[in-house]
Design a protein around this motif. Structure first.
Motif, mmCIF file in Angstrom:
data_model
loop_
_atom_site.group_PDB
_atom_site.id
_atom_site.type_symbol
_atom_site.label_atom_id
_atom_site.label_comp_id
_atom_site.label_asym_id
_atom_site.label_seq_id
_atom_site.Cartn_x
_atom_site.Cartn_y
_atom_site.Cartn_z
ATOM 1 N N ALA A 238 -12.760 -8.059 -1.360
ATOM 2 C CA ALA A 238 -11.055 -7.877 -1.037
ATOM 3 C C ALA A 238 -10.542 -6.787 -0.717
ATOM 4 N N THR A 239 -9.711 -6.309 0.027
ATOM 5 C CA THR A 239 -9.181 -5.153 0.131
ATOM 6 C C THR A 239 -7.353 -5.774 0.432
ATOM 7 N N ALA A 240 -6.321 -4.890 0.315
ATOM 8 C CA ALA A 240 -5.087 -4.976 0.800
ATOM 9 C C ALA A 240 -4.391 -3.506 1.326
ATOM 10 N N PRO A 241 -3.883 -3.033 2.041
ATOM 11 C CA PRO A 241 -3.363 -2.290 3.222
ATOM 12 C C PRO A 241 -2.340 -0.716 1.989
ATOM 13 N N THR A 242 -1.781 -0.236 2.183
ATOM 14 C CA THR A 242 -1.027 0.518 1.227
ATOM 15 C C THR A 242 0.732 0.154 1.870
ATOM 16 N N SER A 243 0.900 0.324 0.540
ATOM 17 C CA SER A 243 2.628 0.075 0.916
ATOM 18 C C SER A 243 3.912 1.118 0.690
ATOM 19 N N ARG A 244 4.813 0.687 0.937
ATOM 20 C CA ARG A 244 5.784 1.639 0.689
ATOM 21 C C ARG A 244 6.952 1.040 -0.857
ATOM 22 N N LEU A 245 6.776 2.020 -1.384
ATOM 23 C CA LEU A 245 8.263 1.481 -2.567
ATOM 24 C C LEU A 245 9.652 2.495 -2.659
#
Length: 68
Positions: free
Chosen positions: A57-64
């Protein structure tokens, strides 16, 4: 019945090794420390079975965003 894991911290990634994980939804949270304020990008997350790589399973990139 808890979740047991081993965490290996490397330069560009953290690797978690889980012996057994029941079917469910999980959230893994980590603390990050940065020395400069700004916008950072966290890479995509992937979970994959070592013995059956087709189970993944994968999760998308995110911003901090950090403020000072």
């Amino acid at each position: 019945r808890g979740l047991a894991y081993y965490r290996s911290i490397e330069n560009e990634r953290d690797v978690y090794y889980l012996q057994r994980i029941d079917k469910s939804s999980y959230t893994i949270e980590c603390d990050f420390w940065v020395s400069q304020s700004g916008t950072y990008s966290c890479g995509p997350s992937t979970i994959q079975c070592m013995y059956a790589p087709t189970f993944r399973a994968t999760a998308p990139t995110s911003r901090l965003v950090t403020l000072r």
